[in-house]
Design an enzyme around this catalytic site. Structure first.
Site, PDB file in Angstrom:
ATOM      1  N   LYS A  16      38.075  49.367  41.118  1.00 28.35           N
ATOM      2  CA  LYS A  16      38.246  48.315  40.112  1.00 28.35           C
ATOM      3  C   LYS A  16      36.925  47.625  39.779  1.00 28.35           C
ATOM      4  O   LYS A  16      36.607  47.437  38.629  1.00 28.35           O
ATOM      5  CB  LYS A  16      39.194  47.213  40.615  1.00 28.35           C
ATOM      6  CG  LYS A  16      40.629  47.606  40.756  1.00 28.35           C
ATOM      7  CD  LYS A  16      41.503  46.373  41.006  1.00 28.35           C
ATOM      8  CE  LYS A  16      41.109  45.576  42.228  1.00 28.35           C
ATOM      9  NZ  LYS A  16      41.404  46.208  43.508  1.00 28.35           N
ATOM     10  N   ARG A 128      31.548  51.390  50.834  1.00 26.69           N
ATOM     11  CA  ARG A 128      31.138  50.464  49.774  1.00 26.69           C
ATOM     12  C   ARG A 128      30.317  49.265  50.279  1.00 26.69           C
ATOM     13  O   ARG A 128      30.450  48.821  51.422  1.00 26.69           O
ATOM     14  CB  ARG A 128      32.329  49.977  48.970  1.00 26.69           C
ATOM     15  CG  ARG A 128      33.201  48.987  49.676  1.00 26.69           C
ATOM     16  CD  ARG A 128      34.278  48.511  48.736  1.00 26.69           C
ATOM     17  NE  ARG A 128      35.277  47.710  49.398  1.00 26.69           N
ATOM     18  CZ  ARG A 128      36.377  47.264  48.805  1.00 26.69           C
ATOM     19  NH1 ARG A 128      36.603  47.563  47.540  1.00 26.69           N
ATOM     20  NH2 ARG A 128      37.227  46.528  49.471  1.00 26.69           N
ATOM     21  N   ARG A 160      31.176  44.200  53.013  1.00 22.00           N
ATOM     22  CA  ARG A 160      32.023  43.008  52.995  1.00 22.00           C
ATOM     23  C   ARG A 160      32.519  42.670  54.389  1.00 22.00           C
ATOM     24  O   ARG A 160      32.920  43.543  55.144  1.00 22.00           O
ATOM     25  CB  ARG A 160      33.216  43.255  52.063  1.00 22.00           C
ATOM     26  CG  ARG A 160      32.809  43.234  50.626  1.00 22.00           C
ATOM     27  CD  ARG A 160      33.912  43.690  49.733  1.00 22.00           C
ATOM     28  NE  ARG A 160      35.216  43.150  50.078  1.00 22.00           N
ATOM     29  CZ  ARG A 160      36.259  43.159  49.250  1.00 22.00           C
ATOM     30  NH1 ARG A 160      36.119  43.654  48.034  1.00 22.00           N
ATOM     31  NH2 ARG A 160      37.422  42.682  49.622  1.00 22.00           N
ATOM     32  N   ARG A 171      45.398  44.263  53.545  1.00 21.74           N
ATOM     33  CA  ARG A 171      45.249  44.171  52.087  1.00 21.74           C
ATOM     34  C   ARG A 171      46.023  45.281  51.381  1.00 21.74           C
ATOM     35  O   ARG A 171      46.611  45.061  50.327  1.00 21.74           O
ATOM     36  CB  ARG A 171      43.770  44.199  51.685  1.00 21.74           C
ATOM     37  CG  ARG A 171      42.989  42.986  52.181  1.00 21.74           C
ATOM     38  CD  ARG A 171      41.801  42.634  51.293  1.00 21.74           C
ATOM     39  NE  ARG A 171      40.888  43.727  51.056  1.00 21.74           N
ATOM     40  CZ  ARG A 171      39.906  44.082  51.873  1.00 21.74           C
ATOM     41  NH1 ARG A 171      39.709  43.441  52.999  1.00 21.74           N
ATOM     42  NH2 ARG A 171      39.110  45.080  51.559  1.00 21.74           N
TER      43      ARG A 171
HETATM   44  P1  AMP Z   1      38.759  41.369  46.392  1.00 23.03           P
HETATM   45  O1  AMP Z   1      37.282  41.395  46.279  1.00 23.03           O
HETATM   46  O2  AMP Z   1      39.442  41.362  45.044  1.00 23.03           O
HETATM   47  O3  AMP Z   1      39.301  42.452  47.295  1.00 23.03           O
HETATM   48  O4  AMP Z   1      39.154  39.968  47.069  1.00 23.03           O
HETATM   49  C1  AMP Z   1      38.709  39.648  48.377  1.00 23.03           C
HETATM   50  C2  AMP Z   1      39.612  38.593  48.982  1.00 23.03           C
HETATM   51  O5  AMP Z   1      39.577  37.409  48.184  1.00 23.03           O
HETATM   52  C3  AMP Z   1      41.090  38.981  49.058  1.00 23.03           C
HETATM   53  O6  AMP Z   1      41.410  39.741  50.211  1.00 23.03           O
HETATM   54  C4  AMP Z   1      41.737  37.595  49.076  1.00 23.03           C
HETATM   55  O7  AMP Z   1      41.620  36.986  50.350  1.00 23.03           O
HETATM   56  C5  AMP Z   1      40.857  36.818  48.114  1.00 23.03           C
HETATM   57  N1  AMP Z   1      41.363  36.935  46.721  1.00 23.03           N
HETATM   58  C6  AMP Z   1      40.728  37.493  45.660  1.00 23.03           C
HETATM   59  N2  AMP Z   1      41.478  37.429  44.550  1.00 23.03           N
HETATM   60  C7  AMP Z   1      42.630  36.817  44.913  1.00 23.03           C
HETATM   61  C8  AMP Z   1      43.829  36.464  44.224  1.00 23.03           C
HETATM   62  N3  AMP Z   1      43.995  36.732  42.916  1.00 23.03           N
HETATM   63  N4  AMP Z   1      44.801  35.850  44.933  1.00 23.03           N
HETATM   64  C9  AMP Z   1      44.669  35.560  46.250  1.00 23.03           C
HETATM   65  N5  AMP Z   1      43.570  35.875  46.956  1.00 23.03           N
HETATM   66  C10 AMP Z   1      42.564  36.493  46.312  1.00 23.03           C
END
Ligand code: AMP
Length: 219
Positions: A16, A128, A160, A171
């Site tokens: 994404k 990544r 990360r 996740r």
């Molecule tokens: P990502 O980079 O999109 O995988 O987001 C990393 C982390 O940020 C996720 O595992 C959540 O803890 C938090 N996070 C990001 N976007 C959201 C969202 N829309 N709702 C809730 N938590 C989020």
């Protein structure tokens, strides 16, 4: 002409971030990644960052009120007027409804579901890396040119902190439980385009652009 207003859905590691970045560049629109906003908030130590960190480290969702507030604020900025690509939001039905209610049901033109099997996303996640300042995505196979310093903004490029085995599993489970139902939500609004996200980056981008342009010119 105004650019598209897009949402990109997909499992962690589906590509994404990489694809949203490429779409943003192609259409001249901002990529809005809630994950990047929170990682940056943690890095600079803001209040939202402090609240979000413990959820992020555990692979849990940050509470909806925090996330929705952050997104509303970001979508109120001028650069989103001619389109945007939302990456990582909405992540559940409550967030999708909040987006529709706060911004109007036509806030989004098209929702892309990037489809990639779980065994492939697990391999991608292991490799990544990400810039902590601007969120530019990298991988072991395509690192920045200068010693893990971001090519775009000179920020720190790292693995990360939440890419641990337990947090990744959590996740992926949460994606299946909470985010995947959004596919049906947007299908019912006739806004869904499911695109095959396997294969190399260029091939996926080409598929996405064909899918988006085909859908948006037909409407
Ligand atoms: P990502 O980079 O999109 O995988 O987001 C990393 C982390 O940020 C996720 O595992 C959540 O803890 C938090 N996070 C990001 N976007 C959201 C969202 N829309 N709702 C809730 N938590 C989020």
């Amino acid at each position: 002409m105004a650019g598209p207003r897009l949402v990109i859905l997909g499992k962690q590691g589906a590509g994404k971030g990489t694809q949203a970045e490429r779409l943003a560049r192609t259409y001249g629109i901002p990529r809005i990644s809630t994950g990047d906003i929170f990682r940056n908030a943690v890095e600079i130590g803001t209040e939202a960052g402090t609240r979000a960190k413990k959820y992020m480290d555990a692979g849990e969702l940050v509470p909806d009120d925090v996330v929705i507030g952050v997104v509303e604020e970001r979508l109120a900025e001028d650069d989103t007027r001619d389109g945007f690509v939302l990456d990582g939001f909405p992540r559940n039905a409550e967030q999708a409804r909040a987006l529709d209610e706060e911004m109007g049901a036509d806030v989004v033109d098209l929702v892309i579901e990037l489809e990639v099997p779980t065994e492939i996303v697990l391999r991608r996640i292991a490799s990544r890396r990400v810039c902590l300042t601007c969120g530019a995505p990298y991988s072991l196979g395509s690192p920045p040119s200068d010693d893990w310093t971001c090519d775009v903004c000179r920020g720190r490029v790292v693995q990360r902190e939440d890419d641990t085995e337990a947090a990744i599993k959590r996740r992926l489970d949460l994606y299946a439980e909470r985010t995947e139902p959004l596919v049906a939500y947007y299908l019912a609004q006739d806004k869904l385009a499911s695109i095959d996200g396997t294969g190399d980056v260029e091939a996926v981008t080409a598929r996405l652009l064909r899918g988006i342009d085909g859908r948006l010119t037909r409407k």
